[in-house]
Scaffold this motif. Sequence first.
Motif, mmCIF file in Angstrom:
data_model
loop_
_atom_site.group_PDB
_atom_site.id
_atom_site.type_symbol
_atom_site.label_atom_id
_atom_site.label_comp_id
_atom_site.label_asym_id
_atom_site.label_seq_id
_atom_site.Cartn_x
_atom_site.Cartn_y
_atom_site.Cartn_z
ATOM 1 N N ASP A 38 38.709 37.324 31.248
ATOM 2 C CA ASP A 38 39.214 36.618 32.437
ATOM 3 C C ASP A 38 38.305 35.454 32.810
ATOM 4 O O ASP A 38 38.783 34.358 33.143
ATOM 5 C CB ASP A 38 39.331 37.584 33.631
ATOM 6 N N ASN A 41 38.886 32.617 30.420
ATOM 7 C CA ASN A 41 40.164 31.940 30.706
ATOM 8 C C ASN A 41 40.073 31.068 31.950
ATOM 9 O O ASN A 41 40.584 29.942 31.973
ATOM 10 C CB ASN A 41 41.294 32.970 30.867
ATOM 11 N N LEU A 42 39.419 31.597 32.991
ATOM 12 C CA LEU A 42 39.278 30.824 34.230
ATOM 13 C C LEU A 42 38.397 29.595 34.011
ATOM 14 O O LEU A 42 38.663 28.521 34.551
ATOM 15 C CB LEU A 42 38.705 31.701 35.347
ATOM 16 N N ASN A 54 45.701 20.286 39.354
ATOM 17 C CA ASN A 54 46.128 21.602 39.864
ATOM 18 C C ASN A 54 44.938 22.435 40.345
ATOM 19 O O ASN A 54 44.935 23.648 40.181
ATOM 20 C CB ASN A 54 46.859 22.392 38.760
ATOM 21 N N ALA A 57 45.802 25.387 42.779
ATOM 22 C CA ALA A 57 46.418 26.551 42.121
ATOM 23 C C ALA A 57 45.362 27.323 41.330
ATOM 24 O O ALA A 57 45.352 28.559 41.322
ATOM 25 C CB ALA A 57 47.553 26.105 41.205
ATOM 26 N N HIS A 58 44.469 26.594 40.678
ATOM 27 C CA HIS A 58 43.425 27.243 39.885
ATOM 28 C C HIS A 58 42.480 28.044 40.775
ATOM 29 O O HIS A 58 42.108 29.172 40.441
ATOM 30 C CB HIS A 58 42.637 26.204 39.074
ATOM 31 N N SER A 59 42.103 27.473 41.914
ATOM 32 C CA SER A 59 41.172 28.190 42.797
ATOM 33 C C SER A 59 41.832 29.445 43.372
ATOM 34 O O SER A 59 41.171 30.463 43.583
ATOM 35 C CB SER A 59 40.648 27.273 43.900
ATOM 36 N N GLU A 60 43.147 29.398 43.596
ATOM 37 C CA GLU A 60 43.861 30.596 44.048
ATOM 38 C C GLU A 60 43.871 31.668 42.959
ATOM 39 O O GLU A 60 43.727 32.862 43.238
ATOM 40 C CB GLU A 60 45.292 30.237 44.473
ATOM 41 N N LEU A 61 44.032 31.234 41.717
ATOM 42 C CA LEU A 61 44.002 32.171 40.586
ATOM 43 C C LEU A 61 42.609 32.806 40.452
ATOM 44 O O LEU A 61 42.490 34.017 40.224
ATOM 45 C CB LEU A 61 44.379 31.441 39.288
ATOM 46 N N ALA A 64 42.270 35.398 43.253
ATOM 47 C CA ALA A 64 43.086 36.588 42.973
ATOM 48 C C ALA A 64 42.444 37.446 41.881
ATOM 49 O O ALA A 64 42.403 38.687 41.983
ATOM 50 C CB ALA A 64 44.495 36.162 42.559
ATOM 51 N N THR A 65 41.915 36.794 40.861
ATOM 52 C CA THR A 65 41.268 37.517 39.754
ATOM 53 C C THR A 65 40.006 38.224 40.242
ATOM 54 O O THR A 65 39.753 39.388 39.908
ATOM 55 C CB THR A 65 40.919 36.539 38.603
ATOM 56 N N ASN A 68 40.960 41.239 42.278
ATOM 57 C CA ASN A 68 41.454 42.287 41.384
ATOM 58 C C ASN A 68 40.282 43.081 40.795
ATOM 59 O O ASN A 68 40.271 44.316 40.839
ATOM 60 C CB ASN A 68 42.295 41.664 40.263
#
Length: 151
Positions: A38, A41-42, A54, A57-61, A64-65, A68
């Motif tokens: 992960d 990928n990030l 983007n 959107a990336h910082s939100e991902l 979230a990761t 998790n």
Amino acid sequence: MTTLNTTQKVQTCLEFIDQRLETTSEQTIQIAEMIIADIKNLTDGYQAAINNGNLQAHSELVRATQMNWVNQLHDIILEQTNRDLNGQVIIALQKFVTSLNENQLKHYPFELPSAVASKLPNEHEYLTQAEIDILMGQQNLFDEPHSQSKH
């Protein structure tokens, strides 16, 4: 369930610990590998997000990761703390061994080596080598001299 004899119960406990340690170890490695994947990928996605505009959107991902993994790691810690099965099994085995020792070994004498026994309270005082040498030297002082000449 079949009735196990004592030897089989001990063997079952040992196999349980062995299997659980192996499973826990495998799970820990899998989790670490997924976290690393992960993160890679990030990290790779960060440059693409800058190029494509983007970043939001990336910082939100990323967030979230992170949440998790924080939640999953928290659950693992709680499970290990609340249900330390290995510890329970080891305590059962220790109680069994203690009972076995009390019942089976009381007829077998076992003397502690003097170096160990000397460390225990209420044991005989053991002399050091220097003290023994002094005593042996004093012993020689009290020996009667042997007369060389006989009349």
